[in-house]
Design a protein around this motif. Structure first.
Motif, PDB file in Angstrom:
ATOM      1  N   TYR A  93      45.246 -18.051  -0.018  1.00 52.82           N
ATOM      2  CA  TYR A  93      45.155 -18.189   1.425  1.00 52.82           C
ATOM      3  C   TYR A  93      43.777 -18.571   1.946  1.00 52.82           C
ATOM      4  O   TYR A  93      43.674 -19.147   3.018  1.00 52.82           O
ATOM      5  CB  TYR A  93      45.590 -16.879   2.096  1.00 52.82           C
ATOM      6  CG  TYR A  93      46.931 -16.387   1.625  1.00 52.82           C
ATOM      7  CD1 TYR A  93      48.108 -17.014   2.013  1.00 52.82           C
ATOM      8  CD2 TYR A  93      47.026 -15.306   0.745  1.00 52.82           C
ATOM      9  CE1 TYR A  93      49.339 -16.582   1.559  1.00 52.82           C
ATOM     10  CE2 TYR A  93      48.258 -14.854   0.290  1.00 52.82           C
ATOM     11  CZ  TYR A  93      49.414 -15.504   0.700  1.00 52.82           C
ATOM     12  OH  TYR A  93      50.636 -15.079   0.246  1.00 52.82           O
ATOM     13  N   PHE A  94      42.706 -18.241   1.209  1.00 49.26           N
ATOM     14  CA  PHE A  94      41.360 -18.433   1.727  1.00 49.26           C
ATOM     15  C   PHE A  94      40.550 -19.341   0.811  1.00 49.26           C
ATOM     16  O   PHE A  94      40.411 -19.081  -0.384  1.00 49.26           O
ATOM     17  CB  PHE A  94      40.656 -17.083   1.897  1.00 49.26           C
ATOM     18  CG  PHE A  94      41.382 -16.164   2.834  1.00 49.26           C
ATOM     19  CD1 PHE A  94      41.354 -16.387   4.203  1.00 49.26           C
ATOM     20  CD2 PHE A  94      42.116 -15.097   2.355  1.00 49.26           C
ATOM     21  CE1 PHE A  94      42.035 -15.547   5.073  1.00 49.26           C
ATOM     22  CE2 PHE A  94      42.797 -14.247   3.212  1.00 49.26           C
ATOM     23  CZ  PHE A  94      42.759 -14.483   4.574  1.00 49.26           C
ATOM     24  N   SER A  95      39.984 -20.387   1.389  1.00 47.90           N
ATOM     25  CA  SER A  95      39.304 -21.419   0.603  1.00 47.90           C
ATOM     26  C   SER A  95      37.952 -20.978   0.068  1.00 47.90           C
ATOM     27  O   SER A  95      37.425 -21.610  -0.849  1.00 47.90           O
ATOM     28  CB  SER A  95      39.122 -22.681   1.456  1.00 47.90           C
ATOM     29  OG  SER A  95      38.347 -22.397   2.616  1.00 47.90           O
ATOM     30  N   ASP A  96      37.365 -19.932   0.614  1.00 52.56           N
ATOM     31  CA  ASP A  96      36.038 -19.516   0.146  1.00 52.56           C
ATOM     32  C   ASP A  96      36.105 -18.362  -0.855  1.00 52.56           C
ATOM     33  O   ASP A  96      35.093 -17.733  -1.163  1.00 52.56           O
ATOM     34  CB  ASP A  96      35.139 -19.131   1.321  1.00 52.56           C
ATOM     35  CG  ASP A  96      35.722 -18.017   2.175  1.00 52.56           C
ATOM     36  OD1 ASP A  96      36.917 -17.681   1.992  1.00 52.56           O
ATOM     37  OD2 ASP A  96      34.991 -17.477   3.030  1.00 52.56           O
ATOM     38  N   LEU A 126      46.504  -7.772   0.543  1.00 50.77           N
ATOM     39  CA  LEU A 126      46.347  -7.175   1.865  1.00 50.77           C
ATOM     40  C   LEU A 126      46.737  -8.148   2.959  1.00 50.77           C
ATOM     41  O   LEU A 126      47.320  -7.765   3.977  1.00 50.77           O
ATOM     42  CB  LEU A 126      44.907  -6.705   2.059  1.00 50.77           C
ATOM     43  CG  LEU A 126      44.447  -5.566   1.144  1.00 50.77           C
ATOM     44  CD1 LEU A 126      42.961  -5.309   1.337  1.00 50.77           C
ATOM     45  CD2 LEU A 126      45.252  -4.311   1.387  1.00 50.77           C
ATOM     46  N   TYR A 127      46.420  -9.423   2.759  1.00 51.99           N
ATOM     47  CA  TYR A 127      46.822 -10.423   3.748  1.00 51.99           C
ATOM     48  C   TYR A 127      48.346 -10.505   3.847  1.00 51.99           C
ATOM     49  O   TYR A 127      48.913 -10.553   4.941  1.00 51.99           O
ATOM     50  CB  TYR A 127      46.245 -11.786   3.385  1.00 51.99           C
ATOM     51  CG  TYR A 127      46.708 -12.871   4.340  1.00 51.99           C
ATOM     52  CD1 TYR A 127      46.145 -13.001   5.592  1.00 51.99           C
ATOM     53  CD2 TYR A 127      47.755 -13.731   3.988  1.00 51.99           C
ATOM     54  CE1 TYR A 127      46.592 -13.966   6.486  1.00 51.99           C
ATOM     55  CE2 TYR A 127      48.208 -14.697   4.871  1.00 51.99           C
ATOM     56  CZ  TYR A 127      47.622 -14.814   6.120  1.00 51.99           C
ATOM     57  OH  TYR A 127      48.077 -15.750   6.997  1.00 51.99           O
ATOM     58  N   GLU A 128      49.012 -10.504   2.705  1.00 49.09           N
ATOM     59  CA  GLU A 128      50.469 -10.594   2.694  1.00 49.09           C
ATOM     60  C   GLU A 128      51.114  -9.392   3.378  1.00 49.09           C
ATOM     61  O   GLU A 128      52.207  -9.498   3.942  1.00 49.09           O
ATOM     62  CB  GLU A 128      50.967 -10.718   1.258  1.00 49.09           C
ATOM     63  CG  GLU A 128      50.637 -12.063   0.620  1.00 49.09           C
ATOM     64  CD  GLU A 128      50.838 -12.069  -0.885  1.00 49.09           C
ATOM     65  OE1 GLU A 128      51.203 -11.003  -1.440  1.00 49.09           O
ATOM     66  OE2 GLU A 128      50.631 -13.123  -1.503  1.00 49.09           O
ATOM     67  N   LYS A 129      50.456  -8.258   3.340  1.00 52.80           N
ATOM     68  CA  LYS A 129      50.987  -7.053   3.973  1.00 52.80           C
ATOM     69  C   LYS A 129      50.526  -6.906   5.416  1.00 52.80           C
ATOM     70  O   LYS A 129      50.842  -5.910   6.072  1.00 52.80           O
ATOM     71  CB  LYS A 129      50.573  -5.816   3.170  1.00 52.80           C
ATOM     72  CG  LYS A 129      51.166  -5.775   1.778  1.00 52.80           C
ATOM     73  CD  LYS A 129      52.677  -5.866   1.826  1.00 52.80           C
ATOM     74  CE  LYS A 129      53.272  -5.893   0.433  1.00 52.80           C
ATOM     75  NZ  LYS A 129      54.747  -6.109   0.476  1.00 52.80           N
TER      76      LYS A 129
END
Length: 288
Positions: free
Chosen positions: A83-86, A101-104
């Motif tokens: 999800y995050f490019s960095d 954590l993002y998915e939740k």
């Protein structure tokens, strides 16, 4: 000939008894196997992660009692984020946590970047904890938190239930200290039904115990006992230390490994990211 009849009857009775015994033995065996299947110990670790492009391990156990704390403390390294490019090989040790954590819907994210080296603000931690504990209360908010901010609901409701300080100002953009984080986590767990027997006030094992505020010692000692926060290699808690956004990811995962169920819905709202070279967040929540 007259003697053959009772002999046949006896054989018939004997055969019936043997057949009945075999039948009941078979039933007992089936029941035993079924009970064994139902009572098989549940594996507490999540599923394995993938390779370089694999996702994080499976979710932490659902509804695990507080007594069985820290059953799934680590996720495998992951050289990139979905999800995050960095997030790349440099942050491999935390990438799986961030993705999970993002998915939740637990963490505060940006449009395309996570900014792992940024200091974790009080506002960001408030939103993460609210996403996990789902504070439910209504009271006047903080005077320095506007209703149009992405952290208004979290701070207002957290204040209402007693998870945050009951003062006028929240200072949302300030870095949250380790001691403050310990207090917020501790209060949230108590509100969430943490048994009293898990509470401790013993901070004597920390080399810098004198630096821990008296009103925070119970919180610090308890969250360390639970395995959520940890002392450093020298045995110090560093109460005035701060977190980066990278450091909070495994901590939030460990909180989810305690009692209670993580949110099962999809990714929560992120917040608009500013230019990547500036590292400045944009304004207002947006869906990803």
């Amino acid at each position: 000939m007259p003697m053959l009849i009772p002999i046949k009857k006896k054989r018939l009775v004997k055969l019936s008894l043997e057949t009945g015994l075999m039948f009941f033995t078979l039933i007992a065996l089936i029941v035993s196997c079924s009970h064994t299947e139902r009572s098989r110990p549940v594996t507490m670790e999540g599923g394995p992660g993938g390779g370089p492009q694999g996702g994080p391990g499976g979710p932490p156990p659902q509804g695990v009692p507080h007594e069985t704390v820290m059953v799934a403390q680590t996720l495998p390294e992951q050289v990139s984020s979905q999800y995050f490019s960095d997030l790349d090989a440099r942050t491999a040790s935390i990438n799986a946590y961030v993705d999970y954590l993002y998915e939740k819907g637990i963490l505060v994210g940006y449009a395309t970047s996570y900014y792992p080296d940024q200091v974790l603000t009080r506002a960001d931690l408030a939103v993460m904890l609210d996403a996990k504990f789902k504070y439910d209360g209504t009271a006047p908010g903080y005077t320095d938190v506007g209703k149009d901010t992405y952290y208004y609901q979290a701070t207002m409701q957290g204040k209402a239930v007693g998870a945050f300080e009951d003062v006028d100002r929240f200072y949302p953009d300030k870095a949250v200290t380790r001691e403050q984080a310990a207090v917020w986590i501790y209060l949230s767990e108590r509100l969430n039904g943490m048994p009293k027997e898990l509470v401790t006030k013993n901070v004597s094992k920390f080399g810098d115990s004198d630096d821990i505020s008296k009103n925070a010692r119970e919180a610090v000692a308890t969250v360390v006992k639970l395995g959520i926060l940890k002392a450093d290699d020298a045995g110090n808690f560093n109460p005035n230390g701060i977190f980066t956004r990278a450091e909070i990811a495994p901590i939030m995962y460990r909180i989810l490994c305690l009692g209670g169920s993580p949110r099962q819905d999809g990714p929560g709202p992120g917040r608009q990211g500013g230019p990547r070279d500036s590292g400045e967040p944009g304004q207002g929540p947006i869906p990803r």
